[in-house]
Design a protein around this motif. Structure first.
Motif, PDB file in Angstrom:
ATOM      1  N   ALA A 145       0.948  -1.331  -0.037  1.00 51.21           N
ATOM      2  CA  ALA A 145      -0.078   0.235   0.073  1.00 51.21           C
ATOM      3  C   ALA A 145       0.747   1.474   0.115  1.00 51.21           C
ATOM      4  N   VAL A 204      -0.324   4.554  -1.007  1.00 48.88           N
ATOM      5  CA  VAL A 204      -1.222   5.314  -0.340  1.00 48.88           C
ATOM      6  C   VAL A 204      -2.549   4.374   0.145  1.00 48.88           C
ATOM      7  N   ASN A 212      -5.550   2.232   0.699  1.00 46.94           N
ATOM      8  CA  ASN A 212      -6.988   2.256   0.008  1.00 46.94           C
ATOM      9  C   ASN A 212      -6.808   3.038  -1.153  1.00 46.94           C
ATOM     10  N   ALA A 213      -5.986   3.471  -1.988  1.00 45.83           N
ATOM     11  CA  ALA A 213      -5.903   4.132  -3.068  1.00 45.83           C
ATOM     12  C   ALA A 213      -4.726   3.833  -4.257  1.00 45.83           C
ATOM     13  N   LYS A 239       0.974  11.452  -4.569  1.00 44.34           N
ATOM     14  CA  LYS A 239       0.677  11.285  -3.135  1.00 44.34           C
ATOM     15  C   LYS A 239      -0.675  12.108  -2.808  1.00 44.34           C
ATOM     16  N   GLU A 271      -4.090  10.547  -2.178  1.00 46.26           N
ATOM     17  CA  GLU A 271      -4.709  10.812  -0.483  1.00 46.26           C
ATOM     18  C   GLU A 271      -6.151  11.628  -0.492  1.00 46.26           C
ATOM     19  N   GLY A 280      -8.428  10.912  -2.478  1.00 37.77           N
ATOM     20  CA  GLY A 280      -9.647  10.162  -2.942  1.00 37.77           C
ATOM     21  C   GLY A 280      -9.670   8.720  -2.228  1.00 37.77           C
ATOM     22  N   LYS A 281      -8.895   8.804  -1.299  1.00 33.62           N
ATOM     23  CA  LYS A 281      -8.743   7.225  -0.677  1.00 33.62           C
ATOM     24  C   LYS A 281      -9.838   7.006   0.029  1.00 33.62           C
ATOM     25  N   GLU A 282     -10.733   8.135   0.766  1.00 29.22           N
ATOM     26  CA  GLU A 282     -11.560   7.433   1.525  1.00 29.22           C
ATOM     27  C   GLU A 282     -13.053   7.451   0.947  1.00 29.22           C
ATOM     28  N   ASN A 283     -13.030   7.492  -0.376  1.00 27.54           N
ATOM     29  CA  ASN A 283     -14.435   7.208  -1.172  1.00 27.54           C
ATOM     30  C   ASN A 283     -14.098   6.653  -2.552  1.00 27.54           C
ATOM     31  N   ASP A 284     -15.043   6.711  -3.396  1.00 21.65           N
ATOM     32  CA  ASP A 284     -14.926   6.186  -4.735  1.00 21.65           C
ATOM     33  C   ASP A 284     -14.627   7.203  -5.752  1.00 21.65           C
ATOM     34  N   ALA A 341     -10.682  -0.896  -9.051  1.00 18.61           N
ATOM     35  CA  ALA A 341     -11.808  -0.204  -8.616  1.00 18.61           C
ATOM     36  C   ALA A 341     -11.739   1.215  -8.928  1.00 18.61           C
ATOM     37  N   PRO A 342     -12.708   2.162  -8.742  1.00 25.24           N
ATOM     38  CA  PRO A 342     -12.754   3.394  -8.837  1.00 25.24           C
ATOM     39  C   PRO A 342     -11.742   3.996  -7.802  1.00 25.24           C
ATOM     40  N   ASN A 343     -10.595   4.639  -8.367  1.00 20.21           N
ATOM     41  CA  ASN A 343      -9.819   5.420  -7.515  1.00 20.21           C
ATOM     42  C   ASN A 343      -8.847   4.467  -6.570  1.00 20.21           C
ATOM     43  N   LEU A 344      -8.639   3.060  -7.119  1.00 18.70           N
ATOM     44  CA  LEU A 344      -7.913   1.989  -6.538  1.00 18.70           C
ATOM     45  C   LEU A 344      -7.047   1.343  -7.590  1.00 18.70           C
TER      46      LEU A 344
END
Lengths: 152, 192
Positions: free
Chosen positions: B8, B10, B12-13, B84, B88, B90-94, B137-140
Motif C-alpha cells: 500500500a 497510499v 486504500n488508493a 501522493k 490521498e 480520494g482514498k476515503e471514497n470512490d 476499482a474506482p480510485n484504486l
C-alpha cells in the motif's frame, strides 16, 4: 468492475504494509532541496568527466584511494561532500566541481580589465635584522596596507 | 518475473507490486531511479538519439544530457508529490481523483491507439515520465512499473516493452486473487 469496498475486501490478506519509507524520504528531500541540487550537479560532472576520460568509477576509486562503493555513493547525487573530498576529486579529474558565485563574480570583474594593485609587499609578518644581529618579528597592521585602483 | 508482494503506497488508493530480486516495491524503485544522477546520466547517454530526435527538437529544441537529467529529477519530484496528494484526496471514497487527473487508459497491445492518445494531449504535454498501473476499482490502482518514454510506442524500445510485459504479469496475478477483469491497463503521468 468492483466497487472500492469489494476490491479492498478481495485484497484482504494480500496487501503488505509499506516499509519503503518513501513518504519520509520525500519530505526529507524537499527540506534539503538546496544542497541536494548542488550534490547532484557535482555527481553529474564527475560522471561526465569519467565518460570523457574513458575511466570507470573503479579507476577513480583507485586513484584517490577510496572504495569503489564510496565513489558509487557519490555519483547517486545525495552526498553531502566535504571540501576535502571536492578538492581530491578536482585534482584527480582535472576539472572544477565547485565554482563559488564569488569566484564567478571575480572572473567577470577581471574580464572587464578592472585592475587592483596592492602596494604593500609584506605578508602578515616581516623579518627585520636588528643591530644586535638577532631576529625579531614585527606584525603589520592590515590597515597599513595601501591600495590603489586603476581602471583601463 | 515473479511478484512477491503487493504494498500500500497510499492506503486504500495506490498499491504497487514488488518483484522477486528487487529490494523495494515498484513505486519506490522507479522514483529512486528518477532521482539517481548515475542512472539518469547513463540512461540519457544510452538514449541520446531518442532524446535529440526530431520529435523532441521540434518541441523543445536540442535537449542536452544535463538538461534531461535535471528536468527529470525536478519533474519526478513534482510527480511523486502530486500522486501522493491526489491519491490521498480520494482514498476515503470512490471519487475518481487519480483517474480524472492523471490516469490515462492504455488499450492493451494496441499501440496505434496509444499513440493516438498521446498525440491527443497536444505538443506541450511532453513529460516522458510514466508509471504503469492497473485499475481494479474506482480510485484504486496497482502499479506494475514505470519508465522514461522517449518514443511514441511502448514496443519501440526494450525498456518500455518490458513494461507491457509487467502489466500482463500483474494482471495475471490479480486474476489469481479474484480480480477477473483486471485488464484496465493504463499509465499515470503528470496532470495539468
Amino acid at each position: 468492475m468492483d466497487t472500492k469496498k469489494q476490491a479492498l475486501e478481495k485484497l484482504k490478506g494480500h496487501i503488505k504494509p509499506d516499509t519503503s519509507k518513501w513518504k519520509e524520504d520525500a519530505r526529507w528531500r524537499r527540506a534539503n532541496k538546496g544542497w541536494l541540487r548542488k550534490s547532484q550537479k557535482i555527481a553529474f560532472d564527475i560522471l561526465q568527466a569519467l565518460r570523457a576520460q574513458k575511466k570507470t568509477q573503479r579507476d577513480l576509486a583507485r586513484e584517490i584511494n577510496v572504495s569503489p562503493q564510496q565513489v558509487n555513493k557519490w555519483v547517486k547525487g545525495r552526498e553531502n561532500f566535504t571540501l576535502e573530498t571536492i578538492d581530491r576529486l578536482e585534482k584527480a579529474l582535472g576539472i572544477t566541481l565547485m565554482a563559488s558565485s564569488h569566484h564567478v563574480h571575480i572572473q567577470q570583474l577581471l574580464s572587464h580589465s578592472f585592475k587592483t594593485n596592492y602596494k604593500s609587499v609584506s605578508p602578515v609578518k616581516e623579518k627585520i635584522q636588528s643591530a644586535e644581529g638577532g631576529t625579531r618579528v614585527i606584525r603589520l597592521n592590515p590597515q597599513e596596507f595601501t591600495t590603489t585602483q586603476q581602471t583601463g | 518475473m515473479k511478484i512477491i508482494g503487493i504494498f500500500a503506497v497510499v492506503e486504500n488508493a495506490l498499491l504497487a507490486v514488488q518483484y522477486e530480486g528487487e529490494p523495494v516495491h515498484e513505486f519506490a524503485r522507479i522514483f529512486k531511479q528518477w532521482r539517481s544522477v548515475e542512472y539518469l546520466e547513463e540512461f540519457f547517454e544510452t538514449h541520446r538519439g531518442d532524446l535529440q530526435s526530431e520529435h523532441y527538437r521540434k518541441k523543445k529544441g536540442l535537449i542536452t544530457i544535463a538538461e534531461a537529467v535535471f528536468s527529470t529529477i525536478d519533474e519526478a519530484e513534482d510527480f511523486e508529490y502530486q500522486i501522493k496528494e491526489v491519491a490521498e484526496t480520494g482514498k476515503e471514497n470512490d471519487e475518481e481523483t487519480l483517474h480524472d487527473l492523471i490516469f490515462h487508459p492504455l488499450h492493451k497491445n494496441d499501440s496505434s491507439k496509444l499513440h493516438q492518445q498521446n498525440k491527443a494531449y497536444g505538443p506541450d504535454r511532453s513529460s516522458w515520465l510514466r508509471l504503469y498501473a492497473i485499475r481494479i476499482a474506482p480510485n484504486l490502482y496497482v502499479i506494475s512499473g514505470g519508465a522514461i518514454k522517449l518514443t511514441p510506442k511502448l514496443q519501440d524500445r526494450e525498456h518500455t516493452n518490458l513494461e507491457l510485459k509487467k502489466l500482463k504479469i500483474v494482471a495475471e496475478h490479480l486474476k489469481e486473487i479474484g480480480f477477473d477483469q483486471a485488464d484496465d491497463y493504463g499509465f499515470i503521468e503528470i496532470g495539468e
